[in-house]
Design an enzyme around this catalytic site. Sequence first.
Site, PDB file in Angstrom:
ATOM      1  N   CYS A   1     146.912  39.728  53.543  1.00 27.39           N
ATOM      2  CA  CYS A   1     147.136  39.804  54.815  1.00 27.39           C
ATOM      3  C   CYS A   1     148.178  38.785  55.656  1.00 27.39           C
ATOM      4  O   CYS A   1     148.795  38.963  56.560  1.00 27.39           O
ATOM      5  CB  CYS A   1     146.094  39.683  55.891  1.00 27.39           C
ATOM      6  SG  CYS A   1     144.898  40.881  55.073  1.00 27.39           S
TER       7      CYS A   1
ATOM      8  N   HIS B   1     146.648  37.974  63.292  1.00 27.52           N
ATOM      9  CA  HIS B   1     146.362  39.215  62.317  1.00 27.52           C
ATOM     10  C   HIS B   1     145.413  40.161  62.810  1.00 27.52           C
ATOM     11  O   HIS B   1     144.311  39.578  63.273  1.00 27.52           O
ATOM     12  CB  HIS B   1     146.077  38.527  60.951  1.00 27.52           C
ATOM     13  CG  HIS B   1     145.693  39.447  59.816  1.00 27.52           C
ATOM     14  ND1 HIS B   1     146.137  40.923  59.649  1.00 27.52           N
ATOM     15  CD2 HIS B   1     144.394  39.532  59.104  1.00 27.52           C
ATOM     16  CE1 HIS B   1     145.586  41.456  58.863  1.00 27.52           C
ATOM     17  NE2 HIS B   1     144.298  40.920  58.525  1.00 27.52           N
TER      18      HIS B   1
ATOM     19  N   ASN C   1     143.132  47.215  60.340  1.00 29.67           N
ATOM     20  CA  ASN C   1     143.691  46.037  59.875  1.00 29.67           C
ATOM     21  C   ASN C   1     144.775  46.531  58.757  1.00 29.67           C
ATOM     22  O   ASN C   1     144.294  47.275  57.678  1.00 29.67           O
ATOM     23  CB  ASN C   1     142.714  45.364  58.941  1.00 29.67           C
ATOM     24  CG  ASN C   1     143.126  44.160  58.170  1.00 29.67           C
ATOM     25  OD1 ASN C   1     144.159  44.038  57.984  1.00 29.67           O
ATOM     26  ND2 ASN C   1     142.254  43.476  57.696  1.00 29.67           N
TER      27      ASN C   1
HETATM   28  O1  UT7 Z   1     142.064  41.100  56.531  1.00 31.26           O
HETATM   29  C1  UT7 Z   1     141.186  40.711  55.454  1.00 31.26           C
HETATM   30  C2  UT7 Z   1     140.352  39.799  56.244  1.00 31.26           C
HETATM   31  N1  UT7 Z   1     139.105  40.512  56.639  1.00 31.26           N
HETATM   32  C3  UT7 Z   1     138.618  40.078  57.743  1.00 31.26           C
HETATM   33  O2  UT7 Z   1     138.914  39.296  58.453  1.00 31.26           O
HETATM   34  C4  UT7 Z   1     137.305  40.690  57.970  1.00 31.26           C
HETATM   35  C5  UT7 Z   1     136.295  39.639  58.438  1.00 31.26           C
HETATM   36  N2  UT7 Z   1     134.758  39.991  58.665  1.00 31.26           N
HETATM   37  C6  UT7 Z   1     134.539  40.901  59.883  1.00 31.26           C
HETATM   38  O3  UT7 Z   1     135.372  41.382  60.497  1.00 31.26           O
HETATM   39  C7  UT7 Z   1     133.222  41.330  59.747  1.00 31.26           C
HETATM   40  O4  UT7 Z   1     132.284  40.497  59.152  1.00 31.26           O
HETATM   41  C8  UT7 Z   1     132.916  42.906  59.676  1.00 31.26           C
HETATM   42  C9  UT7 Z   1     133.392  43.761  60.790  1.00 31.26           C
HETATM   43  C10 UT7 Z   1     133.423  43.394  58.259  1.00 31.26           C
HETATM   44  C11 UT7 Z   1     131.386  43.162  59.686  1.00 31.26           C
HETATM   45  O5  UT7 Z   1     130.763  42.717  60.677  1.00 31.26           O
HETATM   46  P1  UT7 Z   1     129.741  41.652  60.933  1.00 31.26           P
HETATM   47  O6  UT7 Z   1     129.312  41.501  62.309  1.00 31.26           O
HETATM   48  O7  UT7 Z   1     129.699  40.537  60.282  1.00 31.26           O
HETATM   49  O8  UT7 Z   1     128.409  42.681  60.209  1.00 31.26           O
HETATM   50  P2  UT7 Z   1     127.469  42.525  58.974  1.00 31.26           P
HETATM   51  O9  UT7 Z   1     128.335  42.683  57.794  1.00 31.26           O
HETATM   52  O10 UT7 Z   1     126.924  41.167  59.416  1.00 31.26           O
HETATM   53  O11 UT7 Z   1     126.444  43.717  59.032  1.00 31.26           O
HETATM   54  C12 UT7 Z   1     125.676  43.816  60.164  1.00 31.26           C
HETATM   55  C13 UT7 Z   1     124.904  45.144  59.736  1.00 31.26           C
HETATM   56  C14 UT7 Z   1     124.331  45.284  58.507  1.00 31.26           C
HETATM   57  O12 UT7 Z   1     123.307  45.737  58.484  1.00 31.26           O
HETATM   58  P3  UT7 Z   1     121.804  45.126  58.418  1.00 31.26           P
HETATM   59  O13 UT7 Z   1     121.840  44.477  57.159  1.00 31.26           O
HETATM   60  O14 UT7 Z   1     121.794  44.314  59.533  1.00 31.26           O
HETATM   61  O15 UT7 Z   1     120.780  46.317  58.658  1.00 31.26           O
HETATM   62  C15 UT7 Z   1     125.434  46.187  57.884  1.00 31.26           C
HETATM   63  O16 UT7 Z   1     124.838  46.877  56.714  1.00 31.26           O
HETATM   64  O17 UT7 Z   1     125.814  46.301  59.874  1.00 31.26           O
HETATM   65  C16 UT7 Z   1     125.810  46.863  58.969  1.00 31.26           C
HETATM   66  N3  UT7 Z   1     127.094  47.649  58.737  1.00 31.26           N
HETATM   67  C17 UT7 Z   1     127.359  48.874  59.429  1.00 31.26           C
HETATM   68  N4  UT7 Z   1     126.634  49.596  60.227  1.00 31.26           N
HETATM   69  C18 UT7 Z   1     127.281  50.487  60.945  1.00 31.26           C
HETATM   70  C19 UT7 Z   1     127.945  47.284  58.181  1.00 31.26           C
HETATM   71  N5  UT7 Z   1     128.959  48.060  58.354  1.00 31.26           N
HETATM   72  C20 UT7 Z   1     128.649  49.071  58.983  1.00 31.26           C
HETATM   73  C21 UT7 Z   1     129.527  50.261  59.482  1.00 31.26           C
HETATM   74  N6  UT7 Z   1     128.718  51.082  60.134  1.00 31.26           N
HETATM   75  N7  UT7 Z   1     130.591  50.570  59.350  1.00 31.26           N
END
Ligand code: UT7
Length: 315
Positions: free
Chosen positions: A108, A242, A272
């Site tokens: 990125c 980004h 993204n």
């Molecule tokens: O360009 C490359 C660089 N990449 C990035 O900058 C990405 C950086 N990370 C992020 O933007 C965030 O970490 C994400 C958007 C990827 C995820 O958000 P989060 O607030 O960190 O969520 P999480 O991974 O902690 O997941 C929270 C919950 C989980 O369920 P439990 O374990 O709490 O029951 C996930 O399984 O949300 C669940 N989950 C979803 N639920 C509905 C993960 N993806 C989804 C989804 N829809 N698409």
Amino acid sequence: MKISGIGSSLPKKVVTNEMLAEILDTSDEWITTRTGIKERRVLSTEYVLDLAVDAAKKALDDAGMDPKDLDFVICANVVNEYVTPALSCIVKEKIGAKCPCVDLNGACVGFIYACDIAEAYYKIGRVKNVLVVCAEAPAHMLGWHDRTCAVLFGAGSGAAVLTPGDNILATRLTSSDGWDRLYEMHNLQWCPYDLKGPTNLPLVMHGQDVFKFATSTCVNDLKVVLQDAKITADDINTYFIHQANLRIIKYIEQMLGQPTEKFPTNIERYGNTSSASLPILLDEVKKAGGLKEGDLLAFSAFGAGLVSGAMIMKW
Ligand code: UT7
């Protein structure tokens, strides 16, 4: 150097959060509140190459530059239709340029890496006019069944023509340990003619770890380049961050104590788009009349590697 022309290109097909909620255990509410994304573009009838050539031609038109006057074409790209040759070789031929060309995979951060390489070549007298093309289709790398990644990414391309000038005031590139926080391995059954479907070795991302890396490195990188350019956060007219997650952008706003109006976004429409994210946004802001000559612009990006970069540029 300075940016004399900019252009962008996006695929026609729009995939909304509601469409993804029909095939995945997700919802518009989750995607919107966690990321800010409402829809993204995915390749259907086009190829990454088409977007790259289209964006390149638009940037050349914007700069009023004959492609034969280019001294170097640099493409930032993670995945495209061809393993070899480099995407830049094909773009160069299709636009009618006659110069060396190379690809870089800066994830990125590719746009900032490419601008920095152009600037370094310019400073040692090797080039005058450089075309930087960032073209990406991260959706090629993910599994559509994987809700953790499928909702985040979109395809797009942004290009810039760099010409002699002293407008890049400071640049910082970094790398940190943690390559296994965001990666994808080659699928050895990969068939270039079948690239429009998802590969069966999907992208792996430890989202929370990347989130922590992004927020800390962005703020630090920006503080360092502001200091190097001998200006303050208040002096910057527009911050181009980004477009990976609206929450990351909001965090940076707060940490720098800067108003939301200085942070344009298009993540809600494109998701993204990896390295293409910054030049697409720059192109949109320019077309909307949001840039004045002499404006101070800050760029910041982070991604797989883990790598990051920031740049201050006078428009
Ligand atoms: O360009 C490359 C660089 N990449 C990035 O900058 C990405 C950086 N990370 C992020 O933007 C965030 O970490 C994400 C958007 C990827 C995820 O958000 P989060 O607030 O960190 O969520 P999480 O991974 O902690 O997941 C929270 C919950 C989980 O369920 P439990 O374990 O709490 O029951 C996930 O399984 O949300 C669940 N989950 C979803 N639920 C509905 C993960 N993806 C989804 C989804 N829809 N698409």
